[in-house]
Structures are given as structure tokens and as C-alpha cells.
Design a protein around this motif. Structure first.
Motif, PDB file in Angstrom:
ATOM      1  N   ILE A 136       0.835  -1.210   0.000  1.00 37.37           N
ATOM      2  CA  ILE A 136       0.000   0.000   0.000  1.00 37.37           C
ATOM      3  C   ILE A 136       0.864   1.252   0.000  1.00 37.37           C
ATOM      4  O   ILE A 136       0.694   2.145  -0.830  1.00 37.37           O
ATOM      5  CB  ILE A 136      -0.937  -0.004   1.235  1.00 37.37           C
ATOM      6  N   GLY A 137       1.844   1.275   0.926  1.00 40.90           N
ATOM      7  CA  GLY A 137       2.688   2.460   1.058  1.00 40.90           C
ATOM      8  C   GLY A 137       3.486   2.739  -0.199  1.00 40.90           C
ATOM      9  O   GLY A 137       3.631   3.892  -0.614  1.00 40.90           O
ATOM     10  N   SER A 138       3.987   1.666  -0.830  1.00 45.59           N
ATOM     11  CA  SER A 138       4.830   1.884  -2.001  1.00 45.59           C
ATOM     12  C   SER A 138       4.000   2.361  -3.194  1.00 45.59           C
ATOM     13  O   SER A 138       4.557   2.846  -4.172  1.00 45.59           O
ATOM     14  CB  SER A 138       5.607   0.616  -2.348  1.00 45.59           C
ATOM     15  N   GLY A 139       2.677   2.207  -3.106  1.00 46.43           N
ATOM     16  CA  GLY A 139       1.836   2.679  -4.195  1.00 46.43           C
ATOM     17  C   GLY A 139       1.824   4.193  -4.325  1.00 46.43           C
ATOM     18  O   GLY A 139       1.698   4.729  -5.414  1.00 46.43           O
ATOM     19  N   GLY A 140       1.994   4.861  -3.197  1.00 46.29           N
ATOM     20  CA  GLY A 140       2.030   6.325  -3.240  1.00 46.29           C
ATOM     21  C   GLY A 140       0.704   6.915  -3.673  1.00 46.29           C
ATOM     22  O   GLY A 140      -0.351   6.312  -3.449  1.00 46.29           O
ATOM     23  N   ILE A 141       0.743   8.059  -4.288  1.00 43.39           N
ATOM     24  CA  ILE A 141      -0.493   8.768  -4.612  1.00 43.39           C
ATOM     25  C   ILE A 141      -1.156   8.204  -5.870  1.00 43.39           C
ATOM     26  O   ILE A 141      -2.348   7.957  -5.894  1.00 43.39           O
ATOM     27  CB  ILE A 141      -0.218  10.272  -4.763  1.00 43.39           C
TER      28      ILE A 141
ATOM     29  N   LYS B 289       1.792   2.354  -8.863  1.00 45.83           N
ATOM     30  CA  LYS B 289       2.853   1.929  -9.766  1.00 45.83           C
ATOM     31  C   LYS B 289       2.317   1.640 -11.167  1.00 45.83           C
ATOM     32  O   LYS B 289       3.070   1.362 -12.072  1.00 45.83           O
ATOM     33  CB  LYS B 289       3.517   0.665  -9.226  1.00 45.83           C
TER      34      LYS B 289
ATOM     35  N   THR C 261       4.817  -4.648  -7.901  1.00 44.22           N
ATOM     36  CA  THR C 261       5.822  -5.710  -7.701  1.00 44.22           C
ATOM     37  C   THR C 261       5.463  -6.619  -6.535  1.00 44.22           C
ATOM     38  O   THR C 261       5.770  -7.800  -6.544  1.00 44.22           O
ATOM     39  CB  THR C 261       7.190  -5.088  -7.444  1.00 44.22           C
ATOM     40  N   GLN C 262       4.814  -6.070  -5.523  1.00 41.77           N
ATOM     41  CA  GLN C 262       4.505  -6.872  -4.347  1.00 41.77           C
ATOM     42  C   GLN C 262       3.605  -8.065  -4.702  1.00 41.77           C
ATOM     43  O   GLN C 262       3.817  -9.171  -4.244  1.00 41.77           O
ATOM     44  CB  GLN C 262       3.807  -6.006  -3.297  1.00 41.77           C
TER      45      GLN C 262
ATOM     46  N   ALA D 258      -4.221  -0.723  -4.036  1.00 38.38           N
ATOM     47  CA  ALA D 258      -3.496   0.405  -3.457  1.00 38.38           C
ATOM     48  C   ALA D 258      -2.105   0.527  -4.067  1.00 38.38           C
ATOM     49  O   ALA D 258      -1.593   1.627  -4.269  1.00 38.38           O
ATOM     50  CB  ALA D 258      -3.387   0.231  -1.947  1.00 38.38           C
ATOM     51  N   GLU D 259      -1.484  -0.636  -4.374  1.00 37.88           N
ATOM     52  CA  GLU D 259      -0.129  -0.595  -4.921  1.00 37.88           C
ATOM     53  C   GLU D 259      -0.140  -0.089  -6.368  1.00 37.88           C
ATOM     54  O   GLU D 259       0.701   0.712  -6.757  1.00 37.88           O
ATOM     55  CB  GLU D 259       0.500  -1.988  -4.865  1.00 37.88           C
TER      56      GLU D 259
ATOM     57  N   GLY E 232      -2.586   3.454  -6.285  1.00 38.32           N
ATOM     58  CA  GLY E 232      -2.260   4.468  -5.293  1.00 38.32           C
ATOM     59  C   GLY E 232      -3.457   4.971  -4.497  1.00 38.32           C
ATOM     60  O   GLY E 232      -4.538   4.391  -4.513  1.00 38.32           O
ATOM     61  N   LEU E 233      -3.220   6.075  -3.814  1.00 36.75           N
ATOM     62  CA  LEU E 233      -4.257   6.680  -2.983  1.00 36.75           C
ATOM     63  C   LEU E 233      -5.467   7.049  -3.849  1.00 36.75           C
ATOM     64  O   LEU E 233      -6.618   6.883  -3.451  1.00 36.75           O
ATOM     65  CB  LEU E 233      -3.692   7.941  -2.319  1.00 36.75           C
TER      66      LEU E 233
END
Lengths: 381, 617
Positions: free
Chosen positions: A244-249, A252, A258-259, A278-279, A282-283
Motif C-alpha cells: 500500500i505504502g509503495s503505491g504512493g499517490i 505503480k 511488484t509486491q 493500493a499498490e 495508489g491513494l
């Protein structure tokens, strides 16, 4: 001119006739929302499932079956639902008992009932049967309910809940309890009693803790401190947060997460599918999905508001709130604010039975809406 | 009544219900806000952190080991090369039936049980998609045999790797050294990032000293990797930088001449270019075959090498401690002149022995009958011990120590080779510290003829000779002439000091006296090395020496023939040539070679002759 929903209106001219969807007892706005969710689901599932079309086809088949169930149920007028609520409830409890007995024989967790050609989970029935039963029971008498009736309602909720918890399927048990509790909430349970119950549950927490299975306790421990065992029990939640966090706004990009693609995220097409969204999106993607859910819920609340009798009000209110609880618990667990309980993301997660139950619930909501004489008469639909 | 009640109820119920719908809406909105806040926290505030974690998850770094730099001699002859070797490797996952494959390969290539067992062990530690070596160093025959059958063995392949090879073998074993597998202990002192993917490092010699420069810079390939560790594809590459090529000042042809000149003697020959300190020859005999160490030497062979009586692993040129014997006399003579203890014309009588005042003890001259009346030049030319006993007595050990120290005796030369030792230049302080004893006057005399406590390494002596040849200019001997990348960039050499421009202050007349005396050693009729002066078109300045291995008791006589080989004296010869404009300074040590003049001097002449011929008069 008064409309009778039991009539067909073929003798009327085009302007005077209610629209086709209405005559099929379906609601366009809900259908649109659900259809949109289904599209999002296919998009994410394709990515999360390793771009396998087989997965999509199976999900589509499930969706069609569930959609069929929804349409069928929408045809049943609320008064019939009300009448057969006790029978449905009793039947469900019997099936749950059967599951428990067979689980006893089979030694170990048992959720499925295998009828040779058909395998199903009676606990899914309980998600609908329980609120139906409680609504039927409480609607018989003026609201707010008396203490005695409240206690009785509590018993009606606890019976299937405990049977499901015993299977053991904590996630479903909680949802069944929530569905029943939502009816009681709409029936006007006083805030004071709710506070008191919350206090009582708080006091009972240690006792509940000791009655949990080892793995259930582990899940809660993991939720409280996922870093304590990053490669073991905390792995799910850590990898999910990373996704989720690595997806950013803006994420990807579709198929670039990638996760999920490299299998770091477990259960990526079922319970943790929200992390894939989410990845990759994003947000922005998360808020969009949340917005769709909220629009659906808003439409549902409108149905609740306009429901004509107490039974319909209570049942539709409960189904709406339960739907939101689904969304909240799943997302909450994926983003690490709730413990990991096996709750799928409604209509997005890959999987069969829960989808049928959910759409059956929407069938009931549509039935309550489209059999509403006042609304039809007012032409406001 | 009932109807009314129901109506009131309905009204109440509807209000209650509306309240609950609003409450539910508030609940939904608040919960959603909670989710959004958390999502913002994860995806906006924590994004960088989680993005890093995600990248660490799936990006694995595969090292690209650099190619080791070459080591070359002054004429570009390769002394340390990288030769391709081939090994048979298996990717278990790609084989159809691993055990059958192994069985067939075993038969085809005559593999030993050992090979298969090692492979099975390696297999346990690697994943199925990794390539695991089955047999390293395939012979040409095995390669051919496998190549023909290649289609029958899916998942089996021949992999080429570069392995260090020393074409000159034994000849350069002590100079170039060798590389070997990095062991656990060494690994702890290495930069783990630089040595990922490198399995060998320099263990001795130039290979060790210039390890950093030779190694080069490791490159990296960033691989996208899934949760099982399988590489999916490369996402970025930083190429490796090959190590620097090291051009030595060593002349391999000269080295071979020197090595062969030593014949069957153990010993060392060191030759330097006096003006620069560049080492031309650094031979220590016996040597060993360094190539065996590269691929891993077995215990038995190593133990045998280590315990061999002639100690082939021991670099005599930089580690061997020997008494300099009479080769110290030119330096002592200069000390005497500079410090005013003697003058060039002063004559002393040598009766064949020397006695300290009020002492019975006879300090013997090597010629029992004595040299008669000698001046400093005669004393050096004929190597008269008695003259130097007297000179040492006049100087005293402290003045001797301080003067000789300027030539670098008693300390390491700082050559760019690991493991050098410093020799011993005794003084009162040294003896007190090391032996916990007071200095005896007799020890001064012994030190004056280069015996007793005085000990030098051949390299140390070579530096002193170079300084003598330079008439005072101090140089640091070094082997690496320049460091060059494969595309020709020059690197600075961190192991060699820049020219210090230090000079030993002595009058030019005194230098001339000493150098002339050394010329006489070779060119005069009385010189101890007159045997090598035939057909010389240039002048060699030299000095013979004989280092006592064991002490002859007062009542005994030393007779070469009576003592066994092991106890015979070491033969020394030091020289530089041409005497007026020296281009080479050389030291020859032949262990147990007896007399320096007859044995060591001709060896030195061979080397000088060849070098001068090679470089032109």
C-alpha cells in the motif's frame, strides 16, 4: 392514479408505464454501482491473479450466478420475506448444527456442507437469516423493544454466532453478530444500553481471550505488533503495508505492482486484494473505490429511509450497515488498523459464497425498494 | 384507542428510525474518514519508506566481478595472466532426470565419487534454478567429449571463467606472489561490497601489496527477483571496472639469468637501478610453482613445501637475515674517513690477528699470515680484517651505528612487497633492549667486519650499494613502475614514496677513495674478486664477503673442506657498474657458497654483463 406493484402495466402507454427495470424489481443506481465494482474487480483480479484469464472467467461465472440469485430474490415481496423469516432461520440453524456434527466426525475445522453435487457454507445463510429473524421478531411489537424482547433478540443472534465461532470461523461469526446487532441498533436500542454492553464486552475481554484458538490469539497479537515476527505471523500485514505504502499517490500502474506480481503479498487475489489496488493505483485508486462503496451505501440508506414497514426498515438497515462493516473490516485489516480476520473485500475479492450472500442482500434491498407502493405512487422513482 | 396508539407509535418509530439512520450515516462517514487518514499516512507520509522496503523486496543485486589486472615486466612480458578455464555446471531444475544425468556424466567424463558428492553438497545450499559446478578445470579432451554429447544433457553446460595463471612459474614465485581463495579471516577485513563475486585475492608478493589496485571495481546487475529468489530480469547494470595492470621494473630475462647463475645454491640476487631504486632482479632460490596455489593446493603438497629443508616458500631476498661479512667494509671505510678516525693514506700493520689493549683474546684475520702494512684502499681491496678491527675500535659502536644507519641498515627498505624484514644494526641501546645486556668492546670489533649481531637482508644491502653507487643519494627500492588501466589511464602508486631527495653528506673525495678501492677489488692484482676482470670493457666496483655461519673456536682452524655443506660460510658479492656512471647495483648471496670472490662474483658479472648489453653501453 394508484399503482399496484402486483399488476402488470402493459395496458398503459409508454409514459404512464413504470420503467422496465422497475417492473423487473431492479434498481438502476444499485445495479450501476455494483456493475462498476465488478469492473474494478476484474481489473484488479487480472493483475493480482498473475494475469490469468481462467481466474476471471470463474469470477464472471460466479458473478452471473450471484446476479441471478439477486434478481430472483428481488422478485419476492417483503411481506413474503417477513412471513418465511422464522422458517429460514430455523433451517439455517439446523444446517449449522449439521456442519458441527460432521466437523465432530471429521475431526477439525468444518465449514462446508457437501451435498454431493452442491457444496456450500451454511454460515453464509446465517448472514441473511439472522437479521431477517431478528427483524421479524422485533417488528411484531412497537419499538423501542422491551428488555425481555431485547434479551430474546440477543439469544437469536448469539445462537448462530456461537455455532459459527465453534466451526471455527471467527470472521463470519462476527459478521453474523454484527448483522443481528445492526437490526437491534435500528430498532432503537438505547445509547445507554449500547454503552453498557460495550463496557461489559470490555470487561469480558480476558475471558474471550482465553476461549480463543491459538491461531486466533496469534492474529490479534500480530495485529498489535506485526514487527515482532516479520517472517512468520506478521508477514502478511507487513507485506500488505509495503504494497500500500509503495503505491504512493498514483500507484505503480496497472500490472506493475511488484509486491503482488512477484508473490511477496500473500492472498493477493482474495482477502488482501485491496493492497493490490493500493499498490497499482495508489491513494487515487483507493479513494475512488471507497467513493463507489459510499455511493452504493448512500443509495442503500435512501432505501432504508423510504422503507414502508418496520420489518423492511430493520432488515434493509441491517443489510446496509453490514455491507459497510464488510468494507471497513476488510480494508481496516489490510491497512493494518484491525486484526486479520478472514473477511473478503465485498464484490472485489476472488471467491464464491460470500458474493452470492452479498448480492442476495442487495436483492432484498431492491425488493424492498421496488415493492414500495408509496414511491411508485409518487412517481419519484 | 388501539388505532391511535399505533399511529403514535408509528410517529415515534419513524423519528427514532430517522435518528438511527443519521447515526449510521455518521458512523459510516467517520469510519471512512478513519480509513482515508490511515491510507494517506501509508501512501503519502510513509510512501518513501515503504517504496524503499518494496524495492528491497524485489531488487536483488548480482555482483559482476571485475577482471584482475595483469602484472607485466619492464618489457611488457606478462608475469601474471588471466587464463580461461572451463567447468561443467548443472542447473538441476532444467535437467529431465538429475540422477540419471549425473550417472551418465560420470561415465562419460570419468568423474570421481568425490566430484558427485561435492556437487550433491552444493546442491543442498543452492536453489534449483542456480547453476552449480560439477567439475572444474575440464581438460580439452573432456570438453570435446562433452560438447559432442551436449544435446543429450539438458540443463548441463560448460561455463568459462578466468583464473590467474603465472607463465613464468617458479621464476617469479617470490616477486609476483600468488592469489588464493579468500578465507574466512581475510573476508572480515575486506569490503564485502567490493568482494561479492570475487573468490580470489593476492596472498603474497605484488599480488598482495597491490591487491586493491589489481582487483578493480565490482559492478552490479540489479535483478528483479520474486519471493522465492528467482531472478526475473535485469533492471539495471553498473559495469565492473577491470583492475589496473601493474608494470614492474623487473626484467624477467635478467631474473632468469640471475636465477640460473645461482646454480644449485640456495640464495638470492637483487639488482636495482641506482638512480631510481627500480628493482631489476629480485631472485630468491629455491622458488616454488605458484600456479598450484591458485586452484587450491592439497594439504600434503603444502606441508611438504613448508617443511622442505631448503624452505622454498621463504623469500630470502627480503626476509633472509645474514651477517654482511666483509661487504660492510666499504661503508665502514667511509665512516672512518668521514668521522676522521682514519685518513686514506694512514697505514696499519696487520700481523694476522688483533688484540684489544690489555686483553689476551686474538681477533683473527681471515689470512692467518696477515696482510702486512695496509692503508684503507689495501684493506678494502684485500679485505683485511685487522684494519677494520682497529677502525671499529676507534669509531666505537655508537658512531658506527649512527653512520651506517644512513645507508638503511637495520631498517626495512619500504619495498612494495609484503613481508619484508629489517635486519639488525646493533647499538648499545639495541643490545640492552633486545638482549638485556651491556655492550662489550669486543663486539664492536666483530661488528666492524660485518659479523656478530649485524644482520642484513640482500635487498637492504642492495639499497646500500645503490646509495654508494649514487655517491650518497638515498633511494627507495620498488618493483611497480607504473599502474595503468586497460585503457591506458595512469594511476598513482600508493605504495612507493616519491623521490625524497635525501643525500648522505660526505665529501666527494671520500666517496672517490671508497669507490676506487672497490674498483681495485675487481681490477687490481690483489683484489679479492680479480677473477672476474677478464675482458671487461667497463669498470665494476665490487666487494666480496664471506659470512660466517658458525663460530670457530680460538684453538680451531676453519677449513672449508672439513666442514659439512650446511656449516660452510655464505658467499657475498656486492657491485655496481659501470663504476663511473652506475646503471646497475647488485647483491649476490649464495648460501654456504664459501668464498664470495670465487663463487658469488662471477654470478654478479653474468647479470651485469647481460643488463649492460641489453640496455646499451
Amino acid at each position: 392514479m394508484k399503482f399496484d406493484p402486483r399488476h402488470n402495466y402493459l395496458h398503459l402507454n409508454r409514459q404512464q408505464r413504470p420503467p422496465l427495470l422497475r417492473r423487473l424489481h431492479l434498481d438502476f443506481l444499485l445495479l450501476a454501482g455494483l456493475g462498476f465494482l465488478a469492473c474494478i474487480a476484474f481489473l484488479i483480479l487480472f493483475s493480482a491473479g498473475g494475469q490469468s484469464s481462467e481466474l476471471l472467467v470463474r469470477q464472471m461465472v460466479r458473478l452471473l450466478i450471484a446476479g441471478g440469485v439477486m434478481c430472483a430474490i428481488a422478485q419476492i415481496p417483503p411481506r413474503l420475506l417477513n412471513r418465511y423469516s422464522p422458517a429460514f432461520y430455523i433451517g439455517t440453524v439446523v444446517l449449522l448444527l449439521a456442519v458441527l456434527v460432521m466437523g465432530e466426525i471429521g475431526k477439525g475445522a468444518q465449514r462446508w456442507l457437501d451435498l454431493g453435487i452442491l457444496r456450500f457454507q451454511p454460515s453464509e445463510f446465517a448472514k441473511i437469516a439472522t437479521p431477517m429473524m431478528v427483524a421479524w421478531y422485533l417488528a411484531e411489537h412497537p419499538l423501542p423493544p422491551s428488555w425481555k424482547r431485547l434479551a430474546m433478540a440477543g439469544g437469536l443472534i448469539l445462537l448462530p454466532t456461537l455455532m459459527i465461532a465453534k466451526q471455527p470461523d471467527l470472521g463470519t461469526a462476527l459478521l453474523v453478530a454484527a448483522a443481528g446487532a445492526a437490526v437491534v441498533f435500528f430498532a432503537g436500542l438505547s445509547w445507554r444500553i449500547m454503552l453498557g454492553m460495550a463496557g461489559a464486552i470490555g470487561a469480558l475481554l480476558p475471558a474471550i481471550w482465553y476461549n480463543l484458538h491459538g491461531y486466533q490469539r496469534d492474529r490479534i497479537r500480530t495485529f498489535l505488533d506485526p514487527e515482532a515476527d516479520p517472517l512468520g505471523k506478521g508477514y502478511h500485514i507487513i507485506q500488505s503495508k509495503i504494497a500500500i505504502g509503495s503505491g504512493g499517490i498514483f500507484g505503480k500502474g496497472w500490472l506493475n505492482g511488484t509486491q503482488a506480481r512477484l508473490d511477496f503479498l500473500p492472498e493477493s487475489s482474495t482477502d488482501f486484494i485491496f493492497a493490490v489496488l493500493a499498490e497499482e493505483f495508489g491513494l487515487f485508486g483507493c479513494l475512488s473505490l471507497l467513493a463507489v462503496y459510499l455511493l452504493i451505501i448512500t443509495r442503500c440508506l435512501f432505501i432504508v429511509l423510504e422503507a414502508q414497514n418496520t420489518y423492511s426498515r430493520l432488515l434493509s438497515g441491517s443489510l446496509t450497515l453490514t455491507f459497510f462493516v464488510y468494507v471497513f473490516v476488510n480494508i481496516g485489516m489490510v491497512i493494518g488498523v484491525l486484526p486479520v480476520v478472514g473477511v473478503p473485500l465485498p464484490l472485489i475479492s476472488y471467491g464464491g459464497t460470500s458474493m452470492v450472500t452479498l448480492l442476495a442482500g442487495f436483492g432484498i434491498l431492491m425488493s424492498i425498494l421496488t415493492h414500495n407502493k408509496r414511491l411508485l405512487a409518487g412517481g419519484s422513482l | 384507542m388501539t388505532t391511535q396508539l399505533t399511529i403514535r407509535d408509528n410517529f415515534l418509530e419513524t423519528r427514532l428510525f430517522l435518528n438511527r439512520i443519521i447515526a449510521a450515516l455518521v458512523l459510516v462517514v467517520l469510519s471512512s474518514i478513519g480509513l482515508v487518514v490511515r491510507l494517506v499516512y501509508l501512501q503519502v507520509v510513509g510512501h518513501e519508506h515503504y517504496a524503499t522496503l518494496s524495492r528491497e523486496n524485489y531488487i536483488k543485486i548480482a555482483p559482476l566481478p571485475p577482471t584482475r589486472g595483469l602484472i607485466l615486466d619492464r618489457n611488457g612480458e606478462v608475469l601474471a595472466d588471466n587464463a580461461p578455464t572451463y567447468s561443467l555446471e548443472i542447473i538441476p531444475e532444467q535437467t529431465t532426470n538429475l540422477s540419471a544425468t549425473l550417472e551418465q556424466l560420470k561415465e562419460l567424463l570419468h568423474l570421481s565419487e568425490e566430484d558427485v558428492k561435492r556437487f550433491q553438497n552444493l546442491r543442498l545450499r543452492h536453489k534449483g534454478f542456480e547453476s552449480i559446478p560439477l567439475k572444474v578445470h575440464l581438460s580439452d579432451e573432456d570438453m570435446a567429449r562433452f560438447a559432442v554429447n551436449l544435446p543429450k544433457f539438458p540443463g548441463v553446460s560448460i561455463q568459462g571463467r578466468l583464473v590467474r595463471y603465472y607463465p613464468q612459474g617458479e621464476l617469479t614465485s617470490h616477486v609476483v606472489g600468488y592469489v588464493g581463495r579468500i578465507n574466512e579471516q581475510e573476508l572480515q577485513n575486506l569490503d564485502p561490497a567490493e568482494y561479492r563475486g570475487t573468490y580470489y585475492m593476492g596472498k603474497t608478493g605484488i599480488e598482495k601489496t597491490y591487491e586493491n589496485e589489481l582487483h578493480g571495481k565490482t559492478g552490479y546487475e540489479e535483478m528483479e527477483t520474486n519471493v522465492q529468489g528467482r531472478s526475473i530480469h535485469a533492471v539495471g547494470t553498473t559495469p565492473a571496472q577491470s583492475g589496473a595492470n601493474i608494470h614492474l621494473s623487473l626484467d624477467i630475462k635478467l631474473q632468469k639469468t640471475a636465477y640460473d647463475a645461482l646454480e644449485h645454491y640456495d640464495g638470492a640476487i637483487v639488482a636495482v637501478e641506482p638512480a631510481t631504486g627500480r628493482v631489476l632482479v629480485l631472485a630468491s632460490k629455491p622458488g616454488f610453482e605458484p600456479n598450484g596455489f591458485v586452484t587450491g593446493i592439497d594439504d600434503a603438497t603444502y606441508t611438504a613445501l613448508q617443511n622442505a629443508e631448503d624452505r622454498p616458500l621463504y623469500n630470502r631476498a627480503i626476509r633472509g637475515h645474514y651477517p654482511p661479512g666483509s661487504t660492510i667494509k666499504p661503508f665502514m671505510g667511509l665512516a672512518g674517513l668521514e668521522l676522521g678516525a682514519v685518513d686514506a693514506s694512514q697505514r696499519l700493520f696487520c700481523p694476522g690477528y688483533y688484540q684489544l689493549p690489555n686483553q689476551e683474546h686474538h681477533y683473527r684475520d681471515w689470512r692467518k699470515s696477515g696482510h702486512g702494512t695496509v692503508n684503507l684502499t689495501d684493506a678494502i681491496t684485500q679485505s683485511c680484517d685487522v684494519y677494520f678491527y682497529e677502525l671499529a675500535h676507534r669509531l666505537g659502536i655508537e658512531r658506527m651505528h649512527d653512520f651506517l644507519k644512513q645507508f638503511g641498515f637495520g631498517e626495512k627498505t619500504g619495498i612494495d612487497l609484503a613481508g619484508e624484514t629489517g635486519g639488525v644494526l646493533p647499538s648499545q641501546a639495541w643490545k640492552r633492549k633486545r638482549r638485556h645486556q651491556a655492550w662489550f668492546p669486543g663486539e664492536t670489533l666483530i661488528a666492524g667486519i660485518g659479523q656478530g649481531y649485524v644482520q642484513v637482508t640482500p635487498l637492504q644491502l642492495a639499497r646500500a650499494v645503490a646509495i654508494l653507487a649514487n655517491r650518497g643519494k638515498v633511494v627507495q627500492p620498488h618493483l611497480a613502475d607504473r599502474l595503468q588501466s586497460h585503457i591506458g589511464e595512469q594511476y598513482p602508486n600508493p605504495h612507493v614514496e616519491a623521490d625524497t631527495n635525501t643525500f648522505i653528506p660526505a665529501s666527494s673525495g671520500h666517496w672517490k677513495t671508497i669507490v676506487d678501492a672497490m674498483i681495485d677489488v675487481v681490477h687490481s692484482a690483489h683484489g679479492t674478486a680479480k677473477g672476474i676482470n677478464y675482458n671487461l670493457t667497463y669498470q665494476i666496483a665490487g666487494k666480496t664477503g664471506t659470512a660466517q655461519v658458525f663460530t670457530v673456536r680460538q684453538d680451531e682452524e676453519y677449513k672449508d673442506l672439513h666442514v659439512s655443506e650446511k656449516l660452510r660460510d655464505h658467499a657475498w658479492f656486492i657491485a655496481f657498474a659501470p663504476a663511473d656512471h652506475p646503471r646497475i647495483a647488485i647483491v649476490v648471496l649464495a648460501e654456504h657458497g664459501g668464498h664470495g670472490g670465487s663463487l658469488a662474483a662471477p654470478m654478479a658479472r653474468q647479470v651485469i654483463e647481460q643488463y649492460l648489453a641489453e640496455t646499451g653501453q
